[in-house]
Design an enzyme around this catalytic site. Structure first.
Site, short mmCIF file in Angstrom:
data_model
loop_
_atom_site.label_atom_id
_atom_site.label_comp_id
_atom_site.label_asym_id
_atom_site.label_seq_id
_atom_site.Cartn_x
_atom_site.Cartn_y
_atom_site.Cartn_z
NE ARG A 194 -15.98 -30.35 -5.36
CZ ARG A 194 -16.51 -29.14 -5.48
NH1 ARG A 194 -17.40 -28.90 -6.44
NH2 ARG A 194 -16.18 -28.17 -4.66
CG HIS B 203 -16.05 -27.55 0.63
ND1 HIS B 203 -14.85 -27.75 -0.02
CD2 HIS B 203 -16.81 -26.79 -0.20
CE1 HIS B 203 -14.89 -27.13 -1.20
NE2 HIS B 203 -16.06 -26.54 -1.33
CD GLN C 204 -16.36 -22.29 0.12
OE1 GLN C 204 -16.34 -22.78 -1.00
NE2 GLN C 204 -16.36 -20.98 0.30
CG ASP D 88 -23.92 -25.07 1.03
OD1 ASP D 88 -23.98 -24.78 -0.19
OD2 ASP D 88 -23.43 -26.14 1.44
CB CYS E 281 -19.70 -22.25 -0.06
SG CYS E 281 -21.19 -23.25 -0.24
NE ARG F 272 -12.40 -22.92 -2.15
CZ ARG F 272 -13.17 -23.83 -2.78
NH1 ARG F 272 -14.43 -23.56 -3.04
NH2 ARG F 272 -12.69 -25.01 -3.12
N1 NVA Z 1 -23.06 -28.29 0.08
C1 NVA Z 1 -22.72 -28.03 -1.30
C2 NVA Z 1 -21.45 -27.26 -1.40
C3 NVA Z 1 -21.05 -26.87 -2.78
C4 NVA Z 1 -19.76 -26.15 -2.82
C5 NVA Z 1 -22.63 -29.33 -2.05
O1 NVA Z 1 -22.07 -30.30 -1.51
O2 NVA Z 1 -23.12 -29.41 -3.18
N1 CP Z 2 -17.72 -23.50 -3.45
C1 CP Z 2 -17.27 -24.46 -4.27
O1 CP Z 2 -16.61 -25.42 -3.87
O2 CP Z 2 -17.56 -24.23 -5.58
P1 CP Z 2 -17.47 -25.30 -6.75
O3 CP Z 2 -18.46 -26.37 -6.43
O4 CP Z 2 -17.82 -24.54 -8.00
O5 CP Z 2 -16.07 -25.84 -6.79
#
Ligand code: NVA
Ligand code: CP
Length: 331
Positions: A125, A152, A155, A249, A289, A317
């Protein structure tokens, strides 16, 4: 056995834990895969979930190790990748960014070249999608995108599995799938999926927060072969009208915290609330998500309401990523 039945047998076997045609592949974006390959991942995700519900063993990754890199916080991604590796008979290591300091203590290519010697896959990530591309360039093992500033994909694979559970296997093409909110990483992967799988996708964002033109035009180009219909506009009510799926989101993603006040000023008309979801079909499913910022992009009433499937998404997930891990790492 005819050649055709051999191909069908191989496909059925790949779904149920047999040899995978995807061994060694990276998953940086959903566009890395054909529609048949995405179908295989989804079918294995459904199968893995069944096995787990029946408590049948599926320790396909015995002795295998996943290295996990998190430049940003996580609950779902960390827990589901680690639990997934355990359930597959393998092991996951969280490399703890503050210890490893990728790109500071040593370069990203050198991190990749080290991990390549010890583990069987990397899940990362990252802030910059280019960091994933560098990891993939310098590591021969599969690199899996656990969220970047571009996309993502894990997801959305879990979300497609969730949509199929609620709307029927193989029925995604007949749905009006609407995304309301910020056109960012999650939206991009949804658009990627729509182009490859031939979905009808409506994306409504405030002006200036539309998804990337490049992602949209590439998906529309792929969509010429798959009959995808990808609509991007600014009216949340048009997206919600007669929708089968409404997805949202957070308005302020991780790394955008300095923009929070500016975003809070423009996003409220895009809140997924009872008025907006009331425009959708009666059997609409509401997706997020997570993590949710309750009272911002989604109200408590909708998130905790009967049409919400947000915790099914979170559960899936686990299953979708077990499918991804087992198909990319192989047994
Ligand atoms: N768009 C959000 C998704 C989190 C799973 C982010 O990047 O923070
Ligand atoms: N939806 C998602 O990726 O959750 P986290 O940010 O908690 O991993």
């Amino acid at each position: 056995m005819t050649a055709a039945s051999g191909v069908l047998d191989a496909a059925a076997s790949a779904v149920s834990g047999g040899p995978s045609p995807l061994v060694g592949r990276d998953l940086l974006n959903l566009t890395d895969f054909t529609s048949d390959e995405l179908r295989l991942i989804l079918d294995r995700a459904h199968y893995v979930k069944e096995l787990q519900k029946r408590r049948e063993p599926h320790r396909w990754l015995e002795g295998r190790t996943l290295a996990m890199v998190f430049e940003k916080p996580s609950l779902r991604t960390r827990c589901t990748f680690e639990a997934g590796m355990t359930q597959l008979g393998g092991h996951a290591i969280d490399l703890l960014s503050e210890h490893m300091q990728m790109g500071v203590r040593e370069t990203v290519p050198d991190v990749a070249r080290n991990l390549d010697r010890w583990v069987d896959a990397i899940m990362a990530r990252v802030f910059l999608h280019s960091t994933l591309e560098t990891l993939a360039e310098y590591a021969s093992i599969p690199v899996i995108n656990g969220l970047s500033d571009l996309s993502h994909p894990c997801q959305i694979l879990a979300d497609l599995q969730t949509m199929e559970e609620h709307k029927g296997r193989g029925q995604l093409g007949g749905l009006k799938i609407s995304y309301v909110g910020d056109g960012f990483n999650v939206t991009h992967s949804l658009i990627d999926a729509a182009g490859t799988l031939g979905l009808e996708l409506h994306v409504a964002t405030p002006r200036g927060y539309e998804p990337s033109d490049h992602v949209v035009s590439a998906a529309r180009e792929r969509g010429k072969q798959t009959d995808a219909a990808i609509h991007v506009y600014n009216d949340p009510r048009e997206a919600a009208a007669d929708a089968d799926v409404i997805y949202t989101d957070s308005w302020t993603s991780m790394g955008q915290e300095s923009e929070r006040a500016a975003r809070l000023a423009v996003f409220p008309p895009y809140q997924v609330n009872a008025a907006l979801t009331g425009l959708a079909r009666k059997d609409v499913i509401i997706m997020h998500c997570l993590p949710a910022h309750r009272g911002e992009e989604i109200t408590d009433e909708v998130m905790d309401g009967a049409r919400s499937v947000v915790f099914d998404q979170a559960e899936n997930r686990l299953h979708a990523q077990k499918a991804i891990l087992s198909l990319l790492v192989g047994s």
